[in-house]
Design a protein around this motif. Structure first.
Motif, PDB file in Angstrom:
ATOM      1  N   ASN A 101       3.774  13.218   8.890  1.00 42.41           N
ATOM      2  CA  ASN A 101       4.421  11.947   8.526  1.00 42.41           C
ATOM      3  C   ASN A 101       5.761  12.144   7.818  1.00 42.41           C
ATOM      4  O   ASN A 101       6.240  11.237   7.139  1.00 42.41           O
ATOM      5  CB  ASN A 101       3.493  11.113   7.646  1.00 42.41           C
ATOM      6  CG  ASN A 101       2.298  10.612   8.418  1.00 42.41           C
ATOM      7  OD1 ASN A 101       2.420  10.232   9.575  1.00 42.41           O
ATOM      8  ND2 ASN A 101       1.139  10.635   7.785  1.00 42.41           N
ATOM      9  N   LEU A 102       6.367  13.308   7.998  1.00 45.98           N
ATOM     10  CA  LEU A 102       7.626  13.609   7.319  1.00 45.98           C
ATOM     11  C   LEU A 102       8.734  12.622   7.685  1.00 45.98           C
ATOM     12  O   LEU A 102       9.457  12.136   6.819  1.00 45.98           O
ATOM     13  CB  LEU A 102       8.064  15.043   7.625  1.00 45.98           C
ATOM     14  CG  LEU A 102       9.327  15.517   6.919  1.00 45.98           C
ATOM     15  CD1 LEU A 102       9.154  15.470   5.407  1.00 45.98           C
ATOM     16  CD2 LEU A 102       9.684  16.923   7.382  1.00 45.98           C
ATOM     17  N   VAL A 103       8.868  12.285   8.947  1.00 47.92           N
ATOM     18  CA  VAL A 103       9.912  11.348   9.384  1.00 47.92           C
ATOM     19  C   VAL A 103       9.685   9.976   8.744  1.00 47.92           C
ATOM     20  O   VAL A 103      10.614   9.363   8.233  1.00 47.92           O
ATOM     21  CB  VAL A 103       9.956  11.246  10.926  1.00 47.92           C
ATOM     22  CG1 VAL A 103      10.883  10.134  11.380  1.00 47.92           C
ATOM     23  CG2 VAL A 103      10.384  12.579  11.524  1.00 47.92           C
ATOM     24  N   GLU A 104       8.441   9.515   8.761  1.00 50.35           N
ATOM     25  CA  GLU A 104       8.117   8.222   8.148  1.00 50.35           C
ATOM     26  C   GLU A 104       8.384   8.243   6.643  1.00 50.35           C
ATOM     27  O   GLU A 104       8.924   7.299   6.082  1.00 50.35           O
ATOM     28  CB  GLU A 104       6.644   7.887   8.401  1.00 50.35           C
ATOM     29  CG  GLU A 104       6.207   6.577   7.782  1.00 50.35           C
ATOM     30  CD  GLU A 104       4.720   6.307   7.969  1.00 50.35           C
ATOM     31  OE1 GLU A 104       4.243   5.339   7.364  1.00 50.35           O
ATOM     32  OE2 GLU A 104       4.052   7.045   8.707  1.00 50.35           O
ATOM     33  N   ARG A 105       8.031   9.353   5.981  1.00 49.05           N
ATOM     34  CA  ARG A 105       8.239   9.481   4.543  1.00 49.05           C
ATOM     35  C   ARG A 105       9.731   9.438   4.197  1.00 49.05           C
ATOM     36  O   ARG A 105      10.144   8.776   3.251  1.00 49.05           O
ATOM     37  CB  ARG A 105       7.595  10.777   4.063  1.00 49.05           C
ATOM     38  CG  ARG A 105       7.347  10.850   2.609  1.00 49.05           C
ATOM     39  CD  ARG A 105       6.404  11.973   2.167  1.00 49.05           C
ATOM     40  NE  ARG A 105       6.518  13.231   2.862  1.00 49.05           N
ATOM     41  CZ  ARG A 105       5.623  13.681   3.742  1.00 49.05           C
ATOM     42  NH1 ARG A 105       4.563  12.972   4.052  1.00 49.05           N
ATOM     43  NH2 ARG A 105       5.796  14.848   4.313  1.00 49.05           N
ATOM     44  N   ARG A 106      10.538  10.111   4.985  1.00 48.45           N
ATOM     45  CA  ARG A 106      11.990  10.097   4.745  1.00 48.45           C
ATOM     46  C   ARG A 106      12.577   8.702   4.953  1.00 48.45           C
ATOM     47  O   ARG A 106      13.439   8.270   4.198  1.00 48.45           O
ATOM     48  CB  ARG A 106      12.685  11.108   5.651  1.00 48.45           C
ATOM     49  CG  ARG A 106      12.455  12.522   5.218  1.00 48.45           C
ATOM     50  CD  ARG A 106      13.137  13.501   6.131  1.00 48.45           C
ATOM     51  NE  ARG A 106      13.006  14.855   5.616  1.00 48.45           N
ATOM     52  CZ  ARG A 106      13.254  15.931   6.313  1.00 48.45           C
ATOM     53  NH1 ARG A 106      13.663  15.831   7.570  1.00 48.45           N
ATOM     54  NH2 ARG A 106      13.117  17.118   5.775  1.00 48.45           N
TER      55      ARG A 106
ATOM     56  N   ASN B  66       0.818  -1.208   0.000  1.00 50.19           N
ATOM     57  CA  ASN B  66       0.000   0.000   0.000  1.00 50.19           C
ATOM     58  C   ASN B  66       0.855   1.262   0.000  1.00 50.19           C
ATOM     59  O   ASN B  66       0.401   2.328  -0.375  1.00 50.19           O
ATOM     60  CB  ASN B  66      -0.970   0.007   1.190  1.00 50.19           C
ATOM     61  CG  ASN B  66      -0.250  -0.044   2.519  1.00 50.19           C
ATOM     62  OD1 ASN B  66       0.758  -0.737   2.683  1.00 50.19           O
ATOM     63  ND2 ASN B  66      -0.767   0.676   3.492  1.00 50.19           N
ATOM     64  N   LYS B  67       2.097   1.142   0.411  1.00 54.32           N
ATOM     65  CA  LYS B  67       3.092   2.216   0.312  1.00 54.32           C
ATOM     66  C   LYS B  67       4.357   1.587  -0.257  1.00 54.32           C
ATOM     67  O   LYS B  67       4.647   0.417  -0.040  1.00 54.32           O
ATOM     68  CB  LYS B  67       3.414   2.809   1.692  1.00 54.32           C
ATOM     69  CG  LYS B  67       2.232   3.411   2.413  1.00 54.32           C
ATOM     70  CD  LYS B  67       1.857   4.742   1.821  1.00 54.32           C
ATOM     71  CE  LYS B  67       0.832   5.449   2.678  1.00 54.32           C
ATOM     72  NZ  LYS B  67      -0.503   5.426   2.090  1.00 54.32           N
TER      73      LYS B  67
ATOM     74  N   ASP C   1      10.907   5.856   4.592  1.00 53.02           N
ATOM     75  CA  ASP C   1      10.448   5.049   3.463  1.00 53.02           C
ATOM     76  C   ASP C   1      11.265   5.338   2.205  1.00 53.02           C
ATOM     77  O   ASP C   1      11.618   4.428   1.461  1.00 53.02           O
ATOM     78  CB  ASP C   1       8.965   5.294   3.185  1.00 53.02           C
ATOM     79  CG  ASP C   1       8.070   4.686   4.250  1.00 53.02           C
ATOM     80  OD1 ASP C   1       8.567   3.896   5.085  1.00 53.02           O
ATOM     81  OD2 ASP C   1       6.862   5.002   4.249  1.00 53.02           O
ATOM     82  N   TYR C   2      11.590   6.611   1.988  1.00 54.98           N
ATOM     83  CA  TYR C   2      12.429   6.975   0.844  1.00 54.98           C
ATOM     84  C   TYR C   2      13.782   6.263   0.914  1.00 54.98           C
ATOM     85  O   TYR C   2      14.228   5.658  -0.053  1.00 54.98           O
ATOM     86  CB  TYR C   2      12.628   8.496   0.787  1.00 54.98           C
ATOM     87  CG  TYR C   2      13.711   8.910  -0.171  1.00 54.98           C
ATOM     88  CD1 TYR C   2      13.469   8.959  -1.539  1.00 54.98           C
ATOM     89  CD2 TYR C   2      14.993   9.208   0.283  1.00 54.98           C
ATOM     90  CE1 TYR C   2      14.474   9.320  -2.421  1.00 54.98           C
ATOM     91  CE2 TYR C   2      15.999   9.558  -0.588  1.00 54.98           C
ATOM     92  CZ  TYR C   2      15.739   9.614  -1.938  1.00 54.98           C
ATOM     93  OH  TYR C   2      16.734   9.947  -2.815  1.00 54.98           O
TER      94      TYR C   2
END
Length: 106
Positions: free
Chosen positions: A85-90, A57-58, A92-93
């Motif tokens: 969700n910036l920390v999670e997004r980084r 899903n991500k 995941d990147y």
């Protein structure tokens, strides 16, 4: 299906080369008509970063393509939304780049 619909819209000026997906994350690769012999390699990759770092899903879908003497990489992704969700997004990147990089060199 989705690919056939896009292919029908783009024809005759573009022809389908390949497609890959991770759940609803889709990457379609088309090229200008008559150039198929110049693409000599297509490698499909996916990296899930959803629940348990495996759910789709991500995450991201990618293709590594050799066009003439040049290797190109196309990546599409779906990451967590909103500033909270910036920390999670980084994270995941970084996981996507690390995971796709290791898969691309196999």
């Amino acid at each position: 299906d989705f690919v056939a619909t896009v292919e029908q819209i783009l024809a005759p000026h573009y022809q389908w080369v390949s497609s890959t997906s991770l759940w609803s994350i889709r990457l379609l690769l088309f090229q200008a008509g008559g150039k198929s012999a110049r693409i000599t390699k297509v490698k499909k990759l996916t990296e899930g970063t959803g629940i348990g770092n495996i759910m789709g899903n991500k995450g991201a879908a990618a293709m590594v393509v050799r066009y003439l003497d040049t290797e190109l990489c196309f990546i599409v992704s779906h990451l967590a939304a909103h500033q909270t969700n910036l920390v999670e997004r980084r994270k995941d990147y970084r996981d996507i780049v690390r995971g796709l990089g290791s898969l691309a060199h196999r």
